[in-house]
Design an enzyme around this catalytic site. Sequence first.
Site, PDB file in Angstrom:
ATOM      1  N   HIS A 235      31.489  55.738  28.691  1.00 36.83           N
ATOM      2  CA  HIS A 235      30.844  55.523  29.721  1.00 36.83           C
ATOM      3  C   HIS A 235      29.683  53.870  28.597  1.00 36.83           C
ATOM      4  CE1 HIS A 235      28.356  53.400  32.656  1.00 36.83           C
ATOM      5  NE2 HIS A 235      27.869  54.243  33.423  1.00 36.83           N
TER       6      HIS A 235
ATOM      7  N   ASP B  18      45.246  45.761  41.581  1.00 39.63           N
ATOM      8  CA  ASP B  18      46.553  46.260  42.395  1.00 39.63           C
ATOM      9  C   ASP B  18      48.022  45.897  41.592  1.00 39.63           C
ATOM     10  OD1 ASP B  18      49.009  45.461  43.559  1.00 39.63           O
ATOM     11  OD2 ASP B  18      49.060  43.511  44.952  1.00 39.63           O
TER      12      ASP B  18
END
Length: 529
Positions: A163, A378
């Site tokens: 992170h 995608d």
Amino acid sequence: MASTLEFKVRRREAVLVGPAGPTPHEFKKLSDLDDQMGLRFQIPVLQFYRNNGSMAGKDPAKVIKEALAKALVHYYPFAGRMREEPGMKLGVECTGEGVLFIEADADVTIDQFGDGIWPPFKCLDDILYDVPGTGDVVNCPLMLIQVTRLACGGFIVAYRHNHTMADAAGLVQFMTAVSEFARGAAQPSQQPVWARELLFARDPPRVTCEHREYDEVPDTKNTLVPHPDMVDRSFFFGPRQLAQIRKHLPAQLHKASTFEIITALIWRARTISLKIDPEDTVRILSIVSGRSKINPPLPSGYYGNVFVLPAAVSTAHDLYTGQLGYAVGLVKRAKEKVTEEYIRSTADLLVLRGKTHATAVGTFLVSDVTHAGFREVDFGWGEALYGGPAKSGVGPLPGFATFYISYRNRDGEDGVVVPMCMPRPAMERFSAQFDKFTLRRKEAVLVGPARPTPHEFKKLSDLDDQMGLRFQIPALQFYRYNRSMAGKDPAKVIKEALAKALVHYYPLAPGANEMVHAMGSFKEFVMDM
């Protein structure tokens, strides 16, 4: 279903995927927002994809692996290793070693996950394998990606990342670049920018704002000791639930944001459910992006952490006794505190206090990733059915934090999924609080027979009227949505059918007395999951 589904996963050996071309060997420091102690962990993300006939013959694992190598040429710090310098300062040594990649297959179809593909995922350890010795913040791969092919031709992309490298927006920027290469692009649409020095602390550092999120609070009641029976459950906030919640707010708060409403409800319901001492101080920390606050703006393509944690603070007593609008107002005012000066003051505080953690005692943290774009990534097979964090909370404190995740339910409604982790008794109380604010329940009415029936007195048998049977017994039946019944209201259909059935079973519909209990009342309500 995802919380109980069991299946087998066959994994290949994890390999390192490095950049597809040469990259610089250099050292890049993180910003003072990046390397705070509260971000020194790995965060897991899942994306579920259906089979797509137009991609027949293509292996998603191979496509994504090759695209990852191309993306790492541009995002080469991800292929390096985190190092810690004196003074706890973190930086990336750009070694080009690569990120971990795992290829796997599972004997399950995407439809077997059911209508609700959202946390908790019982299978998480199988679809995001924790390679031993690779989960530390320093001196380990900064990312692990596992692509699991499903029996139906669909697949799951699971990954975890350090992170300190990026927030949700930065991570999606990187994964979008991977997806663009997967679809045949020659270059990423957004060139990455490091420039972490733009969010270094000032020299000299100076704290100019109040930061209740970093209050130093001792845990005198051992509230941070994990409960032995923690349970996970997700809650869906769609348009109808949110409209119902707004009815509990005063007129001046009807235009409160979705984030403010959900956060206030969760904070209040969680405080009530955990039975926190009324005299205790409680906080809710909201992750608020600072990308629109910095002037001059951060360069387009900056992918580091750019958020702060403003705290709304109250006594538990005031949350118990106040209306929901009280909590909404506190959350709203906490968000409004975030300015560029607040962000700079936060970075300065972190340096002065040695990268300190945010307050944990009496605290809950929420992170809204609904606009991050996880679902929109995608790889060529279309958008993800589910895209977002893999579970509620992170790190060593289960139940300390949650995420707001964009989700489209089986009815095509767009809403927000909120996974929660709580002790089992508290979760039952939390669910009741959720139902209290989100159910639309009409007034109960009596449904009598559809035609006249005899007015007579019927005695029960001596087996019927024994003391051990003098109680009401509940029953539940759950039904899936059926498109062939589109346009029909199940409550109306059943209500009319009940009236017809009572013509024949008229003893079930008398007035209440000692011999026969009335069972002809009818309640209609809506609960959207």
